[in-house]
Design an enzyme around this catalytic site. Structure first.
Site, PDB file in Angstrom:
ATOM      1  N   CYS A  42     -79.026 -38.801 -10.997  1.00  7.23           N
ATOM      2  CA  CYS A  42     -78.500 -40.068 -10.970  1.00  7.23           C
ATOM      3  C   CYS A  42     -78.963 -41.183 -12.273  1.00  7.23           C
ATOM      4  CB  CYS A  42     -78.323 -40.899  -9.775  1.00  7.23           C
ATOM      5  SG  CYS A  42     -77.446 -42.433  -9.793  1.00  7.23           S
ATOM      6  N   CYS A  47     -75.106 -40.602 -13.164  1.00  8.31           N
ATOM      7  CA  CYS A  47     -74.253 -42.071 -12.883  1.00  8.31           C
ATOM      8  C   CYS A  47     -74.636 -43.192 -14.002  1.00  8.31           C
ATOM      9  CB  CYS A  47     -74.683 -42.397 -11.426  1.00  8.31           C
ATOM     10  SG  CYS A  47     -75.117 -41.308 -10.355  1.00  8.31           S
ATOM     11  N   LYS A  50     -74.081 -42.375 -17.641  1.00  9.81           N
ATOM     12  CA  LYS A  50     -72.553 -42.302 -17.742  1.00  9.81           C
ATOM     13  C   LYS A  50     -71.754 -43.530 -17.704  1.00  9.81           C
ATOM     14  CE  LYS A  50     -70.326 -41.572 -14.134  1.00  9.81           C
ATOM     15  NZ  LYS A  50     -70.150 -41.150 -12.529  1.00  9.81           N
ATOM     16  N   TYR A  98     -88.904 -46.207 -10.541  1.00  9.26           N
ATOM     17  CA  TYR A  98     -88.910 -45.431  -9.251  1.00  9.26           C
ATOM     18  C   TYR A  98     -90.279 -44.936  -9.135  1.00  9.26           C
ATOM     19  CZ  TYR A  98     -83.927 -44.356  -8.437  1.00  9.26           C
ATOM     20  OH  TYR A  98     -82.778 -44.371  -7.965  1.00  9.26           O
ATOM     21  N   TYR A 178     -63.925 -35.010 -11.646  1.00  8.55           N
ATOM     22  CA  TYR A 178     -64.087 -36.689 -11.996  1.00  8.55           C
ATOM     23  C   TYR A 178     -65.232 -36.665 -13.102  1.00  8.55           C
ATOM     24  CZ  TYR A 178     -68.729 -36.514  -9.598  1.00  8.55           C
ATOM     25  OH  TYR A 178     -70.037 -36.461  -9.101  1.00  8.55           O
ATOM     26  N   GLU A 182     -64.216 -38.518 -16.690  1.00  6.63           N
ATOM     27  CA  GLU A 182     -64.863 -39.486 -17.091  1.00  6.63           C
ATOM     28  C   GLU A 182     -65.528 -39.280 -18.599  1.00  6.63           C
ATOM     29  OE1 GLU A 182     -66.667 -41.126 -12.940  1.00  6.63           O
ATOM     30  OE2 GLU A 182     -67.773 -39.570 -14.008  1.00  6.63           O
ATOM     31  N   HIS A 436     -56.531 -66.399  -6.152  1.00  8.89           N
ATOM     32  CA  HIS A 436     -55.539 -66.493  -7.382  1.00  8.89           C
ATOM     33  C   HIS A 436     -56.114 -67.145  -8.333  1.00  8.89           C
ATOM     34  CE1 HIS A 436     -51.558 -66.200  -8.857  1.00  8.89           C
ATOM     35  NE2 HIS A 436     -51.762 -67.367  -9.267  1.00  8.89           N
ATOM     36  N   GLU A 441     -56.199 -59.723  -5.297  1.00  8.41           N
ATOM     37  CA  GLU A 441     -55.189 -60.412  -4.335  1.00  8.41           C
ATOM     38  C   GLU A 441     -54.004 -59.751  -3.772  1.00  8.41           C
ATOM     39  OE1 GLU A 441     -52.962 -63.803  -5.825  1.00  8.41           O
ATOM     40  OE2 GLU A 441     -53.488 -63.578  -7.700  1.00  8.41           O
TER      41      GLU A 441
END
Length: 458
Positions: A42, A47, A50, A98, A178, A182, A436, A441
Site C-alpha cells: 500500500c 494505494c 496510485k 512506519y 480495478y 485506475e 445544500h 445530498e
C-alpha cells in the site's frame, strides 16, 4: 519452553505492522522481518503512490475547467520525472514513519527474508534461527503476469509502472479489474494513448452494473480505447517499440505494456510446507475467523489469506489478531459491508450488495437511482454525470447497498458505509437533512423508487 520472541511477523506491510505494534503494546516481545521496504504494497507500490498519480492526472481536467470560471490558463505541460521524484519522496517519508512507529512500540525490525523452519521457529536469510511462541504470516500478494504468451517478459506489472524512466506515450493495459482501470484512467489523463484489453465483456467484474457501464462510458469519452473479449497472443520488441498481436487478429504498436490481470498470495518459498500450513487452490493461507491456520501458533492476515484484499481490512485483521492472542480480547473481524473505492476519474464508491446480489438473496428489492450533472460542470461545460444508487430490501426497508459514480465518491462512501453497517433503513436516510448545495445530498433526497423486483415463489 523459552522463546526468543513472543511474536514473529513475516512481512512489514500494513497488517503485519499493526499486529506487531498492538502486540508490543500488550507487553509481547515482537519482531518483524521485511526483505524489501517497511510499509508494504500500500505505501510503497500500491494505494498511496496510485492516489498521488490520480491527483496528478486530474489537473488536466482542472486546467480545462478553469476557463469556464473566468481563469486564463497558459500552456501546461506534464513532467513525468518530476512526479516520480515527488512520489518517491513521499513514500520514503511514510516508510520512515512506519519504521519509527515500530521502534517506538519496541518492535525489533529485521531487514532480511524470513522463512518458517518449524511450528515455532523462523530461519532468516543470514542463517540465524529464531524461536517464536507465535508466528504471523503477513506477506501480502504480488502481481501475476498472465496470460503466458511469447514475449511476456517485455511487459511490466503495477510494481514497475510507478518508476518508469520515461513516460509511455502509447500504453497497452491488459486486464479489466480495478488496478487496470485506475491506471488506464491515470495515464490517459496524463497524456498517453491508452488501449485496454481484457477477456471479459465489460470492466470491473463484481461491481454494480450501473457503475461498470457508467465508468466505462466516461473512460471512453476520456479517450481510452477498449478491446473486450481479446488478449495478447504474442509480444515482440523491435525498433524501440513493442509489437503486440491480439487474439482477434489486431496488431498494436506501443511503448509499454502493463499487465494487471490479477494478484497471487505471497506464499512461495515461505517454508509453509515444512509445518503443513494449509493453502487453498489459489495458494492463499487458509484461516478461520480468528486468522488462525490449521497449525497451532501460526496465524495469517491480509492479502496472503485472500479474504478481502484491501489495506484497511489487513489493518483490522492484524489488530484483531493481537487483541485476541495477546490482549485476551476475543475479537473476530466482520468482513460484511466493507466499503471500497475505485480511484479512476470519475471515482466509484461502493458498500454492501449490488443490485444483482440483492435480487439473488432477497424476495423484494427496491432500487433508488439518480443520474445528474454535477454543479461544477454547469460552468466548465464538461460532459460529466454522477450516478447514485441505493439497493433496499423491500420488506424491511433496510439499505442493503450503496453505489456512487462521481467526483469524491470514495469520500462519500466512507461515511455512507457507517449507515449501511448500522443497518440503516431508507426511512433513516430520508429523515436526514440534506446539505445544500452538494452532490451527496442526493443520497438523502432520492424519494422516488425507480424499480422494484419481486421474486416469484418456487
Amino acid at each position: 519452553m523459552n522463546f526468543d520472541v513472543d511474536l514473529f511477523v513475516i512481512g512489514a506491510g500494513s497488517g503485519g505492522v499493526r499486529a506487531a505494534r498492538i502486540a508490543a503494546g500488550y507487553g509481547a516481545r515482537a519482531m518483524v522481518a521485511e526483505e524489501f521496504r517497511i510499509g508494504g504494497t500500500c505505501v510503497i507500490r500500491g494505494c498511496v503512490p496510485k492516489k498521488l498519480l490520480a491527483y496528478a492526472s486530474r489537473f488536466a481536467d482542472d486546467f480545462a475547467d478553469a476557463a469556464g470560471y473566468g481563469w486564463r490558463v497558459g500552456e501546461t505541460r506534464f513532467d513525468w520525472p518530476t512526479m516520480v521524484a515527488a512520489k518517491e519522496k513521499e513514500i520514503t517519508r511514510l516508510s520512515a514513519i512506519y519504521r519509527a512507529n515500530l521502534e517506538k512500540a519496541g518492535v525489533q525490525i529485521i531487514e532480511e527474508r524470513a522463512e518458517i523452519a518449524g511450528p515455532q521457529s523462523v530461519l532468516l536469510a543470514s542463517g540465524r534461527l529464531i524461536s517464536a511462541k507465535h508466528i504471523l504470516i503477513a506477506t501480502g500478494a504480488a502481481p501475476e503476469l498472465a496470460p503466458h504468451v511469447p514475449g511476456l517478459e517485455h511487459a511490466i506489472s503495477s510494481n514497475e509502472i510507478f518508476d518508469l524512466k520515461s513516460f509511455p506515450s502509447r500504453l497497452l493495459i491488459v486486464g479489466g479489474g480495478y488496478i487496470a482501470v485506475e491506471f488506464a484512467s491515470i495515464f490517459a489523463r496524463l497524456g498517453a494513448m491508452v488501449t485496454q484489453v481484457m477477456r471479459a465483456d465489460n470492466i470491473l467484474r463484481g461491481f454494480d452494473e450501473d457503475m461498470r457501464t457508467g465508468l466505462r462510458d466516461e473512460l471512453c469519452h476520456a479517450g481510452i480505447l477498449f478491446g473486450f473479449g481479446r488478449l495478447p497472443t504474442r509480444i515482440e520488441k523491435r525498433d524501440g517499440a513493442l509489437h503486440v498481436a491480439l487474439s482477434n487478429g489486431d496488431l498494436l504498436v506501443v511503448d509499454q505494456i502493463l499487465v494487471a490481470t490479477g494478484r497471487r498470495p505471497n506464499t512461495d518459498k515461505l517454508g509453509l510446507e515444512n509445518v503443513g500450513v494449509a493453502l487453498d487452490a489459489a495458494g492463499a493461507v487458509k484461516v478461520d475467523a480468528w486468522s488462525a491456520t490449521n497449525v497451532p501458533g501460526i496465524h495469517a492476515v491480509g492479502d496472503v489469506t485472500n479474504r478481502i484484499n484491501l489495506t484497511p481490512v489487513a489493518i483490522r485483521e492484524g489488530h484483531a489478531f493481537a487483541d485476541h492472542v495477546f490482549g485476551g480480547k476475543p475479537v473476530a473481524v466482520d468482513h460484511e459491508s466493507v466499503p471500497s473505492a475505485v480511484f479512476a476519474t470519475p471515482e466509484i464508491g461502493a458498500v454492501g450488495l449490488t443490485e444483482a446480489q440483492a435480487r439473488e438473496r432477497y424476495d423484494i428489492v427496491d432500487i433508488y437511482r439518480s443520474s445528474f450533472r454535477p454543479m461544477k460542470a454547469t460552468l466548465s461545460g464538461r460532459r460529466e454525470h454522477t450516478i447514485m444508487k441505493l439497493v433496499v430490501d423491500g420488506a424491511s426497508d433496510r439499505v442493503l447497498g450503496a453505489h456512487i459514480l462521481g467526483h469524491e465518491a470514495g469520500e462519500m462512501i466512507q461515511l455512507l458505509g457507517i449507515a449501511v453497517k448500522m443497518k440503516a433503513t431508507k426511512a433513516d436516510l430520508d429523515a436526514t437533512m440534506a446539505v445544500h448545495p452538494t452532490a451527496a445530498e442526493e443520497l438523502v433526497t432520492m424519494r422516488t423508487r425507480t424499480a422494484r423486483y419481486e421474486r416469484k415463489p418456487g
